[in-house]
Design a protein around this motif. Structure first.
Motif, PDB file in Angstrom:
ATOM      1  N   LEU A 167     -25.163  10.973 -26.696  1.00  0.00           N
ATOM      2  CA  LEU A 167     -26.546  11.352 -26.390  1.00  0.00           C
ATOM      3  C   LEU A 167     -26.636  12.707 -25.704  1.00  0.00           C
ATOM      4  O   LEU A 167     -27.731  13.183 -25.405  1.00  0.00           O
ATOM      5  CB  LEU A 167     -27.190  10.295 -25.475  1.00  0.00           C
ATOM      6  N   ASN A 168     -25.489  13.301 -25.434  1.00  0.00           N
ATOM      7  CA  ASN A 168     -25.485  14.546 -24.676  1.00  0.00           C
ATOM      8  C   ASN A 168     -24.683  15.626 -25.379  1.00  0.00           C
ATOM      9  O   ASN A 168     -23.826  15.347 -26.221  1.00  0.00           O
ATOM     10  CB  ASN A 168     -24.887  14.286 -23.276  1.00  0.00           C
ATOM     11  N   ASN A 210     -34.600   9.216 -20.063  1.00  0.00           N
ATOM     12  CA  ASN A 210     -34.561   8.834 -21.490  1.00  0.00           C
ATOM     13  C   ASN A 210     -33.915   7.473 -21.735  1.00  0.00           C
ATOM     14  O   ASN A 210     -33.813   7.032 -22.880  1.00  0.00           O
ATOM     15  CB  ASN A 210     -33.790   9.883 -22.303  1.00  0.00           C
ATOM     16  N   ASN A 211     -33.475   6.819 -20.671  1.00  0.00           N
ATOM     17  CA  ASN A 211     -32.779   5.534 -20.831  1.00  0.00           C
ATOM     18  C   ASN A 211     -33.814   4.395 -20.805  1.00  0.00           C
ATOM     19  O   ASN A 211     -33.921   3.633 -19.843  1.00  0.00           O
ATOM     20  CB  ASN A 211     -31.740   5.371 -19.714  1.00  0.00           C
ATOM     21  N   ILE A 227     -34.618   1.296 -18.112  1.00  0.00           N
ATOM     22  CA  ILE A 227     -35.885   1.343 -17.357  1.00  0.00           C
ATOM     23  C   ILE A 227     -36.691   0.067 -17.610  1.00  0.00           C
ATOM     24  O   ILE A 227     -37.257  -0.526 -16.684  1.00  0.00           O
ATOM     25  CB  ILE A 227     -36.696   2.605 -17.744  1.00  0.00           C
ATOM     26  N   THR A 228     -36.700  -0.378 -18.876  1.00  0.00           N
ATOM     27  CA  THR A 228     -37.434  -1.614 -19.217  1.00  0.00           C
ATOM     28  C   THR A 228     -36.865  -2.805 -18.441  1.00  0.00           C
ATOM     29  O   THR A 228     -37.612  -3.635 -17.897  1.00  0.00           O
ATOM     30  CB  THR A 228     -37.325  -1.891 -20.743  1.00  0.00           C
ATOM     31  N   ASP A 282     -26.106  20.702 -17.457  1.00  0.00           N
ATOM     32  CA  ASP A 282     -27.363  20.266 -18.084  1.00  0.00           C
ATOM     33  C   ASP A 282     -28.156  19.520 -17.004  1.00  0.00           C
ATOM     34  O   ASP A 282     -27.737  18.446 -16.547  1.00  0.00           O
ATOM     35  CB  ASP A 282     -27.046  19.343 -19.267  1.00  0.00           C
ATOM     36  N   LEU A 283     -29.268  20.113 -16.578  1.00  0.00           N
ATOM     37  CA  LEU A 283     -30.034  19.502 -15.493  1.00  0.00           C
ATOM     38  C   LEU A 283     -30.974  18.441 -16.059  1.00  0.00           C
ATOM     39  O   LEU A 283     -31.937  18.755 -16.759  1.00  0.00           O
ATOM     40  CB  LEU A 283     -30.819  20.575 -14.728  1.00  0.00           C
ATOM     41  N   GLN A 284     -30.660  17.187 -15.766  1.00  0.00           N
ATOM     42  CA  GLN A 284     -31.438  16.074 -16.319  1.00  0.00           C
ATOM     43  C   GLN A 284     -32.275  15.427 -15.222  1.00  0.00           C
ATOM     44  O   GLN A 284     -31.909  15.472 -14.048  1.00  0.00           O
ATOM     45  CB  GLN A 284     -30.499  15.022 -16.912  1.00  0.00           C
ATOM     46  N   THR A 285     -33.367  14.806 -15.631  1.00  0.00           N
ATOM     47  CA  THR A 285     -34.229  14.141 -14.648  1.00  0.00           C
ATOM     48  C   THR A 285     -33.906  12.649 -14.596  1.00  0.00           C
ATOM     49  O   THR A 285     -33.939  11.965 -15.617  1.00  0.00           O
ATOM     50  CB  THR A 285     -35.721  14.325 -15.016  1.00  0.00           C
TER      51      THR A 285
END
Ligand SMILES: CC(C)(COP(=O)(O)OP(=O)(O)OC[C@H]1O[C@@H](n2cnc3c(N)ncnc32)[C@H](O)[C@@H]1OP(=O)(O)O)[C@@H](O)C(=O)NCCC(=O)NCCS
Length: 154
Positions: free
Chosen positions: A7-8, A112-113, A117-118, A138-141
């Protein structure tokens, strides 16, 4: 590795592994007395692991005055996913929190996960903020989620 590498960007992912999956960093994690690591077993086979961190606030204003337990990592090996092992892990985390009089459990999860999260929402976690996670440049939130576990104190 098997969960997120596809995914990255491989360059960022490799840089992250090179910087973090080295003996010195792993030893420091194991030697930190706030950290606890658990192996989840399924039919006597190791199926995944999780890490919890006692009294971790990360300078988040909404956590600052609370007695906090961080659920930092849940990883289930691909072949054991779909068996609701994560539910056992979250339940175990809440039991540990209750045994040690923590007021809330919190975690960070990549925005994006959606699957994770669900699951966390299903267990009553609510989003209260975000922070930046540096994956090899890679700066991810990461969304920050929390759940009160001692209703008498919140
Ligand atoms: C996220 C993870 C921990 C979930 O563990 P799991 O035990 O395999 O979870 P399950 O697949 O059994 O699913 C549990 C629930 O999520 C739901 N779910 C499964 N896939 C989903 C998806 N793609 N989107 C939304 N919900 C999903 C299931 O329907 C199930 O709900 P139910 O209890 O109401 O039936 C596991 O997939 C994993 O290790 N992933 C890679 C690492 C990771 O993302 N860790 C989280 C880091 S914060």
């Amino acid at each position: 590795m098997e969960s997120f590498s596809h995914l990255n960007n491989p360059i960022h992912f490799q840089k992250y592994l090179d910087e973090n999956h080295v003996q010195k960093v792993i030893e420091a994690e194991f030697n930190n007395e706030k950290n606890y690591f658990f192996i989840a077993e399924y039919d006597n086979e190791p199926a995944g692991f999780f890490k919890i961190v006692f009294d971790e606030h990360e300078d988040q204003p909404l956590l600052k005055d609370k007695k906090c337990l961080e659920l930092e990592r849940i990883y289930i090996l691909n072949k054991f996913q779909g068996l609701k092992i994560s539910s056992e892990i979250i339940d175990k985390t809440f039991k540990i929190a209750a045994d040690h009089q923590f007021e809330l459990v919190w975690l960070g999860v990549w925005e994006n996960n959606i699957k994770a999260i669900t699951i966390y929402k299903k267990w009553g976690f609510e989003i209260f903020g975000s922070h930046i996670f540096n994956l090899g440049g890679d700066l991810q939130t990461d969304l920050l989620m929390r759940k009160n576990v001692n209703p008498h104190k919140n």
